[in-house]
Enzyme design. Structure first.
Site, mmCIF file in Angstrom:
data_model
loop_
_atom_site.group_PDB
_atom_site.id
_atom_site.type_symbol
_atom_site.label_atom_id
_atom_site.label_comp_id
_atom_site.label_asym_id
_atom_site.label_seq_id
_atom_site.Cartn_x
_atom_site.Cartn_y
_atom_site.Cartn_z
ATOM 1 N N GLU A 303 0.816 -1.224 0.000
ATOM 2 C CA GLU A 303 0.000 0.000 0.000
ATOM 3 C C GLU A 303 0.849 1.273 0.000
ATOM 4 O O GLU A 303 0.522 2.228 0.709
ATOM 5 C CB GLU A 303 -0.913 0.013 1.243
ATOM 6 C CG GLU A 303 -1.881 -1.145 1.287
ATOM 7 C CD GLU A 303 -2.670 -1.222 2.601
ATOM 8 O OE1 GLU A 303 -3.866 -1.504 2.540
ATOM 9 O OE2 GLU A 303 -2.088 -1.003 3.679
HETATM 10 C C1 TNX Z 1 -4.296 -3.931 4.777
HETATM 11 S S1 TNX Z 1 -2.692 -6.268 4.510
HETATM 12 C C2 TNX Z 1 -3.023 -3.651 5.253
HETATM 13 C C3 TNX Z 1 -2.857 -3.205 6.640
HETATM 14 C C4 TNX Z 1 -4.179 -3.072 7.351
HETATM 15 C C5 TNX Z 1 -5.063 -4.242 6.979
HETATM 16 C C6 TNX Z 1 -6.354 -4.291 7.716
HETATM 17 C C7 TNX Z 1 -1.619 -5.256 4.286
HETATM 18 C C8 TNX Z 1 -0.417 -5.770 3.740
HETATM 19 N N1 TNX Z 1 -1.880 -3.970 4.586
HETATM 20 O O1 TNX Z 1 -2.158 -1.968 6.661
HETATM 21 O O2 TNX Z 1 -3.928 -3.051 8.720
HETATM 22 O O3 TNX Z 1 -5.328 -4.178 5.610
HETATM 23 O O4 TNX Z 1 -7.034 -5.510 7.487
#
Ligand code: TNX
Length: 487
Positions: A303
């Site tokens: 992300e």
């Molecule tokens: C996505 S999964 C994210 C996290 C959040 C999560 C909540 C991932 C690699 N990144 O930053 O905490 O969703 O479910």
């Protein structure tokens, strides 16, 4: 006696006549005193027996733990953890090619005893084990749980409790998500502001906290005694707001970070063009590598929505190399597959859906093409922070629905990603993100009982009837004092 529920399900179980009863005179006979002491400590609270651990020749009435390079009977997959448990009227023998297998066999023996075994106070019952021979080995080498200690901080005691809980079901990796926008949670020599300004708060604005080097070493050591490998993660280049609060020089020019207590993602990035940032990363990765005995170091990579794609790819290539230079195998969330110059062997952690959407499967395949293996964490199956039922008091639901127990094992690791064969799948990990998790009870509630289905899927070749087997284990969780959620 009726046959016990075993979870994960072993490869081969052959029952026979009779039983063995553990009494206060039972001896544990082994050349592996640490394993003997561990078994004695597992048996002590509920039985009240202080069993003698000794080496030398075994005789009738003993529990024997021994290393044996040739346990036969079934084909033994990941041999380091293969084991046999043989119970007859005269002895209980647990043998295995390696200590990790003996430890796994001890977990099986626990489940052969009455559920009251897990209680902290003596139960005045017969500690009888029906005669049986079990030969077993895991399907996947990596069977993990992740705990996010950034969104809400959890310290040594809570982490050690989780280690004991998951070890009982033969999970063997604990991934600690040590940094994110809301908090930096691990001490790094030479960068004191990380754990001063960077650790001061958490989601909702509470006090936060961090692990000192000594705390981390205590966790690693305790985990090792339970045959669990700790995988530390520093999330880069996004999810870095707390680091930027601590050291504004790491931020892109013109960006001023302020402490963040919310739950949005994707708004932060380090300055990927700054040499100071790479010095910082070298120090962080170098320190973590020096205090982490396990082979892996997770560099995040998810992300990174505020990093330009070209910058991201160059950055990931370089950070995987820094990690390799410190002697660790990098792991990154599957987005790192957008980089086609990953350091050799870089492992990907797939967190897309059971039915892949957008680029997630391509990015995972790119990692495999570059020689890396995959850890599978499909979000709508094994994310433990997703609510177990609609409108639950804690948990998230961004996957579009809740994840009840029955959905957790409802996918096939060998076919989830078209074009990715089982032989490149290192294993399965169930993450617990903690945006909505504030207490150790909350952890119990979202981890259990669903993690049992993860443990079964990661260990067992032919998964079946997980839900009734989990239900049959609930008295054991009750005895252990685990505040599990909906089953
Ligand atoms: C996505 S999964 C994210 C996290 C959040 C999560 C909540 C991932 C690699 N990144 O930053 O905490 O969703 O479910």
């Amino acid at each position: 006696m009726s046959s016990s529920v075993l979870l994960p399900a072993p490869r081969s179980v052959v029952e026979s006549e009779g039983s063995f009863t553990i009494t206060k005179g039972t001896r544990i006979v082994t050349d592996r005193p640490e394993l003997g002491d561990y078994l004695a400590s597992v048996l002590q609270p509920a039985t009240g027996y202080e069993l003698t651990v000794s080496s030398g020749a075994a005789s009738e009435g003993d529990i024997v733990l021994e290393i044996n390079p040739n346990i036969d009977g079934v084909e033994v997959g990941h041999a380091a953890e293969a084991y046999r448990v043989a119970v007859d009227r005269r002895t209980i023998v647990i043998d295995a090619p390696a200590d990790a297998g003996v430890f796994a066999g001890i977990q099986t023996l626990r489940q052969l005893l009455p559920p009251e075994l897990e209680s902290r106070t003596p139960a005045h019952i017969d500690w009888e084990v029906s005669a049986v021979t079990i030969v077993d080995a895991p399907r996947f080498a990596y069977r993990g749980v992740m705990l996010d200690i950034s969104r809400h901080f959890f310290g040594v005691d809570t982490i050690m409790r989780l280690i004991d809980q998951i070890a009982a079901f033969k999970l063997n990796h604990l991934h600690l998500h040590l940094s994110d926008d809301q908090g930096w949670r691990i001490e790094i020599p030479g960068w004191p502001e990380l754990t001063r300004a960077g650790a001061a708060s958490q989601v909702g604005g509470g006090n936060g906290g961090f692990l000192t080097t000594a705390d981390y070493e205590q966790i690693v050591h305790y985990a090792a005694s339970r045959f669990i490998t700790v995988v530390p993660e520093i999330d880069l280049p996004g999810h870095t707001n707390a680091a930027l609060v601590a050291y504004p020089e790491l931020a892109p020019s013109g960006v001023t970070a302020t402490p963040y207590h919310g739950t949005e993602v994707g708004f932060s990035t380090v300055d990927t063009g700054s040499e100071r940032v790479f010095e910082f990363i070298d120090d962080v990765v170098g320190h973590l590598a020096s205090i982490t005995p396990g082979p892996y170091l997770h560099i995040g990579g998810d992300e990174s929505l505020s990093t330009q794609p070209d910058d991201y790819r160059r950055f990931i290539a370089r950070v995987t190399r820094i990690t390799a230079a410190h002697g660790k195998l990098p792991i990154g969330w599957h987005e790192v597959g957008s980089c086609d110059e990953l350091a050799d062997g870089t492992i990907g952690q797939y967190w897309g859906y059971v039915t892949p959407e957008s680029e997630s499967a391509d990015q995972a395949r790119s990692i495999v093409r570059q020689g890396g293996q995959l850890v599978l964490s499909p979000a709508n199956a094994v994310y433990l922070d997703i609510m177990p039922e609609a409108n639950f008091r804690i948990g998230l639901d961004w996957t579009g629905s809740s994840t009840p127990l029955a959905s957790v094992p409802d996918w096939d690791p060998a076919t989830i990603l078209p074009g990715v064969d089982e032989n490149v799948i290192l294993g399965i990990e169930a993450p617990l993100w903690t945006e909505t998790i504030e207490t150790a009870t909350d952890i119990d509630t979202l981890v259990f009982p669903r993690v049992l289905a993860v443990a079964d899927l990661a260990w067992t070749d032919a998964v079946s009837d997980v839900v009734p087997r989990v239900h049959a284990l609930l008295p054991r969780l009750d005895a252990a004092g685990i505040q599990y959620g909906p089953a």
